[in-house]
Every structure is written in C-alpha cells, then in structure tokens.
Design an enzyme around this catalytic site. Sequence first.
Site, PDB file in Angstrom:
ATOM      1  N   LYS A  23       0.513  -1.165  -0.153  1.00 51.98           N
ATOM      2  CA  LYS A  23       0.113   0.015  -0.038  1.00 51.98           C
ATOM      3  C   LYS A  23       0.432   1.434   0.102  1.00 51.98           C
ATOM      4  CE  LYS A  23      -1.741   1.335   4.001  1.00 51.98           C
ATOM      5  NZ  LYS A  23      -1.474   2.715   4.757  1.00 51.98           N
ATOM      6  N   ASN A  24       1.500   1.553   0.955  1.00 57.17           N
ATOM      7  CA  ASN A  24       2.852   2.460   1.337  1.00 57.17           C
ATOM      8  C   ASN A  24       3.908   2.909  -0.225  1.00 57.17           C
ATOM      9  OD1 ASN A  24       1.203   2.784   3.561  1.00 57.17           O
ATOM     10  ND2 ASN A  24       3.110   2.468   5.019  1.00 57.17           N
ATOM     11  N   CYS A 117      -4.113  12.300  13.157  1.00 55.73           N
ATOM     12  CA  CYS A 117      -4.952  10.722  13.473  1.00 55.73           C
ATOM     13  C   CYS A 117      -5.209   9.428  14.431  1.00 55.73           C
ATOM     14  CB  CYS A 117      -4.300  10.292  12.528  1.00 55.73           C
ATOM     15  SG  CYS A 117      -2.580   9.313  13.445  1.00 55.73           S
ATOM     16  N   ARG A 122      -0.451  14.806  13.297  1.00 53.37           N
ATOM     17  CA  ARG A 122       0.366  14.281  12.506  1.00 53.37           C
ATOM     18  C   ARG A 122       0.165  15.844  11.232  1.00 53.37           C
ATOM     19  NH1 ARG A 122      -1.019   8.964  10.535  1.00 53.37           N
ATOM     20  NH2 ARG A 122       1.416   8.662   8.488  1.00 53.37           N
ATOM     21  N   ASP A 306       4.798   0.482  11.860  1.00 55.32           N
ATOM     22  CA  ASP A 306       3.923  -0.324  11.809  1.00 55.32           C
ATOM     23  C   ASP A 306       3.883  -1.336  12.142  1.00 55.32           C
ATOM     24  OD1 ASP A 306       3.753   1.830   8.487  1.00 55.32           O
ATOM     25  OD2 ASP A 306       3.216   2.161  10.130  1.00 55.32           O
ATOM     26  N   ARG A 398      -8.624  -1.142   5.126  1.00 54.04           N
ATOM     27  CA  ARG A 398      -7.625   0.262   4.080  1.00 54.04           C
ATOM     28  C   ARG A 398      -6.334  -0.659   3.657  1.00 54.04           C
ATOM     29  NH1 ARG A 398      -7.064   5.725   7.855  1.00 54.04           N
ATOM     30  NH2 ARG A 398      -5.959   5.715   5.960  1.00 54.04           N
TER      31      ARG A 398
END
Length: 436
Positions: A23-24, A117, A122, A306, A398
């Site tokens: 995803k990133n 968030c 952030r 993460d 997500r």
Amino acid sequence: MKEVYQVPASQSLQGDVIISGAKNAVLPLMAATLLCRGTSIINNVPQLDDVDTMADVLRYLGAKVELQGSRLTIDTRECDGYQAPYHLVTKMRASIYVLGPLLARLGQASVALPGGCAWGPRPVDLHIAGMQALSAKVELSHGNIHAHAGRLKGADFTFPISSVGATVNLLLAAVLADGTTRLFNAAIEPEIDNLVDQLNAMGAQIFGKGSNTLVIEGVAELQAAEIDAIADRIEAGTYLIAAAITKGKLTVKQVQPSHLTALIDSLTATGALVYCEDDSITLDAQRRALKPISIKTGPYPLFATDLQPQWMTLCVSLAGVSQVTDTVYPERFQHVAELCRLGANIRVKGNTASIIGTPNLSGAPVKASDLRAGAALILAGLIATEHTDISDIHHLDRGYQNLIGKFANLGVTIHRHASHTTDCQTKTTPLLSLCG
Ligand code: EPZ
C-alpha cells in the site's frame, strides 16, 4: 452498517501466505502519474480501500483509473484539475502526495490539510517547507494548502527529521523543477526506492537511490511508464509475528527479506527459527520456548513503527518483561487499552510501553483505532480464550488485502459479521464465513 471480525482462539498457524503489493509504495506511484500526460501502468497493486481512495482523488483531478486484478491503468491525458477536496483527503492522509506533482506540472495546487489521526497530530510542515524551498508560494486558509509557482526551481533542502511522506512529495515536485535539487536526510524506505525507479523510468534524473542524499536534475517533461510495486513488508511482518504468537510455522512468499532485517533479527532473538530464500521468509516457532524482546522503532532500516502494535501483542503473549519504544510516533499506543481489555498488563510512560507477559488472554469485544492497532487485535484474538470481536474493522480494510482468505489458508476461520449494536453489547448475524 458496522461490521466486526470474530477471531477464534486458534491452533498454531501453519502454511504459506502470498504477500500482496505494498500500500505504502502504490500510493506514491499513483500520485507520480500526475507528472505526465499519458497512460501509466502499475503492477502488483493490492485491492484496498486506500488504493480506491487515491483512485478517487486522481479521478477528481480528471484521470481515468482502472484496476484489473492487480494491474492498475491510469490515463492522465485529461488531467487538468488542481484541487484535492477535503472529503477525500480526510479519508486518507496520503492524498497530500498530489501536492508536489500538481505544483510541478500545473504550477498550482489546492489540497485540503489532512487532520490528525488516532495517535495524535501528524503535521505536514515539512511538505510545505519543501515546496517553499523550491520557490513555491504557499498559503494556508480555510483548511486548505494553496500553492502557486511559475516553474519550480531546484534547491537544497535538509529534512530536520526523516519523513517518508515529505520525501515523496519533494521528489515528485523536484523532478520537473528548473535546475538541481539536493535532498539531505531524505527517507530511505524501500517504498522511496520504488518511487525513484518509477520516476527514472518516466525520464527523471534522480541519483543517490537508497542513500539519505538524493540529487534530482530537473527535466522539462516526463513520459508515462510501467512499474511493479514492491511487496508489502508490513503485511509480511504481521503474518510472521502471528506465527510466532501462535507457535506455528509459516512462510511468507513473494517478499523481499532484505526489507525486514530489523524484524527478522528481533524474531530470531526471541528464539524463533527464521530462514530466508530469495523471495520468501519462513518462521518456525513450533515447540520453541520464546522470550519477549524489547524493541525501539525508528526510520528504515530500524524497526518499523507499523509493526510496533503487532510486536507488543507478541510480548504480551510471552512470559517475562519487555519494553516497546516508539520514536517515530511517540503517542502510538491506542491499542494498549484494548489489549488490556483482553487481560494484558501494559504500562505506558512517555513513548515507552512496559509489558509484563500474560499468556492467558481472554476473548472480549474490542475496537480497532487504526490499521495496525487492528492487526494487533487480530493477533491477540488468535491466542485469547473463546473468541474476540473486533469492531471498526474499516481500518483493516484500508491496508490488508483478503485478510480472511489468507488466515483461512493458515487454518483460522475469521468471521465477518454485521454488528447491530455498538461497543460491548455486540449481537451479530453471520454475514460471510469463508470456511467452516
Ligand atoms: C508513512 O507515513 C506511512 N504511511 C506510515 O504508515 C508510517 O507509519 C510512516 O510513514 C513512518 O514509517 C504511508 O506510507 C502512506 P512520516 P508518513 O512523514 O509519511 C513527522 C500505515 O500503517 N512529520 O515519515 O505520514 C511525523 O509526525 C501508515 O501504513 C513532521 O513532523 O510518516 C512523524 O513523527 C501509518 N512533519 C515523523 O515525522 C511533516 O511534515 C515521520 O512521519 C511530516 C512528518
């Protein structure tokens, strides 16, 4: 309609997991297509809500976007929009990645300011400071970033702290700037390398890939290109930690082991057996007495923030004392209260959580506060007695592709239920059950 994941107490995980594209990595690759007028191709794209959101942002700007299997086609020939609206940016902070390419190609961009968030503010001050360093005029008003520039001008910029997102945005802006840009203390995550490969394939002149100093010789224009997204090292890490927690044996496939050295070193230090092939990592924790290992997160190649919540769950599951320190997001501990609901013993002081292992967790309704916290609760549910109902699972949609299918292949039946009541009094009606 709210949905919950019902995670049963499970045996040891056994089997293989094919890891999806990252995803990133995919989100910056998608934003980069705005730098040219043409049809770009991105392969190995996961089917995730965040990918859909970025596709909606690009469509809002005039692009045609189509995902067939894991092949994404983005046609930017009609892309003249320069505004990224609040309703899309609030869904996903990474929408801010359109700031650099719009400014570079159109000379103007208006992007809603992403809010905070689950774990605190952030800021995007480095994104803005970077654009200003390249001679853009930036004004913040009514919750939006309004940026203007003739042709951006190459310049030197030093990141006071390592930022993945700001490095992405500066790269995307500098490739079409007039002259040379040097980025110092740039982020070196593998996702940045993937983006540099794409941009150079589009005709950019970027040097220093993999180092903290990137030199970008601006060019007049870029062409559409085809690129493969790298594997999702965070998804791979999540499954490897799940295998350790359940004392199982698992192989993650189609992954780059070199992207996970910090995790592999920490897993090996617990006493698990970890061995790598060219594109796979196997963890074997069967009949092994693992011990908890303290970690401290940091920018790549240090331990990934993460994977911090998932690692904390591993430490909770092992007898002994350990500490988890997060230097990237000092307040990233929303999962602690939920783990404590399952019976964990964790104390947070500053950016460090101290854990006293309690292998006997008991299943309960809990809530996912964000993507990785949700993953940590799934892992905790695997070892808690009876079952654990996790709500707010939209967070997991997500970032984890086909989570139920992948766990089913490992022998675990996770049910996805419609939840008719909020919070603790969950009364569910089975909606979908992949196996059993
Ligand atoms: C990326 O976020 C990832 N998101 C995050 O993954 C990940 O946690 C983070 O990098 C760190 O590895 C995506 O790739 C879409 P940063 P990003 O800019 O780019 C501070 C997930 O679970 N900072 O590297 O937003 C910031 O507050 C997500 O997949 C500023 O102060 O992270 C943080 O403390 C969650 N000003 C630090 O830098 C800025 O302008 C690192 O943030 C920018 C950042």
